[in-house]
Design a protein around this motif. Sequence first.
Motif, PDB file in Angstrom:
ATOM      1  N   LEU A  39       0.813  -1.212   0.000  1.00 28.44           N
ATOM      2  CA  LEU A  39       0.000   0.000   0.000  1.00 28.44           C
ATOM      3  C   LEU A  39       0.850   1.268   0.000  1.00 28.44           C
ATOM      4  O   LEU A  39       0.400   2.317  -0.456  1.00 28.44           O
ATOM      5  N   ALA A  40       2.082   1.169   0.483  1.00 25.16           N
ATOM      6  CA  ALA A  40       2.963   2.339   0.561  1.00 25.16           C
ATOM      7  C   ALA A  40       3.851   2.497  -0.673  1.00 25.16           C
ATOM      8  O   ALA A  40       4.619   3.447  -0.762  1.00 25.16           O
ATOM      9  N   THR A  41       3.734   1.588  -1.621  1.00 23.57           N
ATOM     10  CA  THR A  41       4.611   1.569  -2.776  1.00 23.57           C
ATOM     11  C   THR A  41       3.819   1.748  -4.062  1.00 23.57           C
ATOM     12  O   THR A  41       2.720   1.208  -4.206  1.00 23.57           O
ATOM     13  N   ASP A  42       4.372   2.491  -4.995  1.00 25.10           N
ATOM     14  CA  ASP A  42       3.753   2.601  -6.322  1.00 25.10           C
ATOM     15  C   ASP A  42       3.718   1.202  -6.933  1.00 25.10           C
ATOM     16  O   ASP A  42       4.712   0.475  -6.899  1.00 25.10           O
ATOM     17  N   PRO A  43       2.595   0.775  -7.490  1.00 20.31           N
ATOM     18  CA  PRO A  43       2.474  -0.596  -7.973  1.00 20.31           C
ATOM     19  C   PRO A  43       3.419  -0.956  -9.117  1.00 20.31           C
ATOM     20  O   PRO A  43       3.629  -2.127  -9.389  1.00 20.31           O
ATOM     21  N   LEU A  44       4.003   0.018  -9.783  1.00 17.48           N
ATOM     22  CA  LEU A  44       4.924  -0.311 -10.866  1.00 17.48           C
ATOM     23  C   LEU A  44       6.393  -0.123 -10.485  1.00 17.48           C
ATOM     24  O   LEU A  44       7.273  -0.273 -11.313  1.00 17.48           O
ATOM     25  N   ASP A  45       6.668   0.179  -9.198  1.00 19.35           N
ATOM     26  CA  ASP A  45       8.052   0.361  -8.775  1.00 19.35           C
ATOM     27  C   ASP A  45       8.900  -0.890  -8.988  1.00 19.35           C
ATOM     28  O   ASP A  45      10.074  -0.808  -9.306  1.00 19.35           O
ATOM     29  N   TRP A  46       8.287  -2.077  -8.826  1.00 22.15           N
ATOM     30  CA  TRP A  46       9.053  -3.302  -9.028  1.00 22.15           C
ATOM     31  C   TRP A  46       9.567  -3.380 -10.462  1.00 22.15           C
ATOM     32  O   TRP A  46      10.695  -3.788 -10.706  1.00 22.15           O
ATOM     33  N   LEU A  47       8.746  -2.957 -11.417  1.00 20.98           N
ATOM     34  CA  LEU A  47       9.148  -2.995 -12.822  1.00 20.98           C
ATOM     35  C   LEU A  47      10.223  -1.945 -13.097  1.00 20.98           C
ATOM     36  O   LEU A  47      11.235  -2.235 -13.732  1.00 20.98           O
ATOM     37  N   ARG A  48      10.006  -0.759 -12.584  1.00 24.10           N
ATOM     38  CA  ARG A  48      10.997   0.308 -12.772  1.00 24.10           C
ATOM     39  C   ARG A  48      12.338  -0.082 -12.150  1.00 24.10           C
ATOM     40  O   ARG A  48      13.393   0.173 -12.720  1.00 24.10           O
ATOM     41  N   SER A  49      12.292  -0.705 -10.992  1.00 18.59           N
ATOM     42  CA  SER A  49      13.517  -1.140 -10.305  1.00 18.59           C
ATOM     43  C   SER A  49      14.245  -2.222 -11.129  1.00 18.59           C
ATOM     44  O   SER A  49      15.459  -2.167 -11.304  1.00 18.59           O
ATOM     45  N   THR A  50      13.479  -3.168 -11.624  1.00 20.49           N
ATOM     46  CA  THR A  50      14.054  -4.252 -12.427  1.00 20.49           C
ATOM     47  C   THR A  50      14.718  -3.714 -13.682  1.00 20.49           C
ATOM     48  O   THR A  50      15.756  -4.202 -14.120  1.00 20.49           O
ATOM     49  N   MET A  51      14.141  -2.648 -14.252  1.00 18.32           N
ATOM     50  CA  MET A  51      14.694  -2.078 -15.485  1.00 18.32           C
ATOM     51  C   MET A  51      15.766  -1.013 -15.207  1.00 18.32           C
ATOM     52  O   MET A  51      16.249  -0.383 -16.126  1.00 18.32           O
ATOM     53  N   GLY A  52      16.107  -0.831 -13.913  1.00 19.98           N
ATOM     54  CA  GLY A  52      17.155   0.108 -13.565  1.00 19.98           C
ATOM     55  C   GLY A  52      16.738   1.555 -13.588  1.00 19.98           C
ATOM     56  O   GLY A  52      17.583   2.458 -13.606  1.00 19.98           O
ATOM     57  N   GLU A  53      15.442   1.825 -13.555  1.00 16.96           N
ATOM     58  CA  GLU A  53      14.950   3.186 -13.625  1.00 16.96           C
ATOM     59  C   GLU A  53      14.849   3.856 -12.261  1.00 16.96           C
ATOM     60  O   GLU A  53      14.611   5.056 -12.189  1.00 16.96           O
ATOM     61  N   LEU A  54      15.043   3.121 -11.167  1.00 14.16           N
ATOM     62  CA  LEU A  54      14.914   3.706  -9.822  1.00 14.16           C
ATOM     63  C   LEU A  54      16.262   3.812  -9.117  1.00 14.16           C
ATOM     64  O   LEU A  54      16.305   4.048  -7.931  1.00 14.16           O
ATOM     65  N   ASP A  55      17.330   3.681  -9.832  1.00 13.84           N
ATOM     66  CA  ASP A  55      18.651   3.729  -9.197  1.00 13.84           C
ATOM     67  C   ASP A  55      18.989   5.096  -8.695  1.00 13.84           C
ATOM     68  O   ASP A  55      18.600   6.101  -9.063  1.00 13.84           O
TER      69      ASP A  55
END
Length: 55
Positions: A39-55
């Motif tokens: 609930l505290a996380t954007d639902p697509l953060d896992w995808l962004r993280s996997t693709m290196g977009e949240l570094d």
Amino acid sequence: MLQGIEYKALGYEDAQRWIDNSRGRLVTKTANEPADQLLATDPLDWLRSTMGELD
């Protein structure tokens, strides 16, 4: 619950009822902690993280 969160992020406001109902059914600490994290996380953060977009 995760699917409801994703639907809400896509603009389906009625999904909040689904999220609330799902969250209310969780009764153990083992279930509540990851639910709170979801609930505290954007639902697509896992995808962004996997693709290196949240570094």
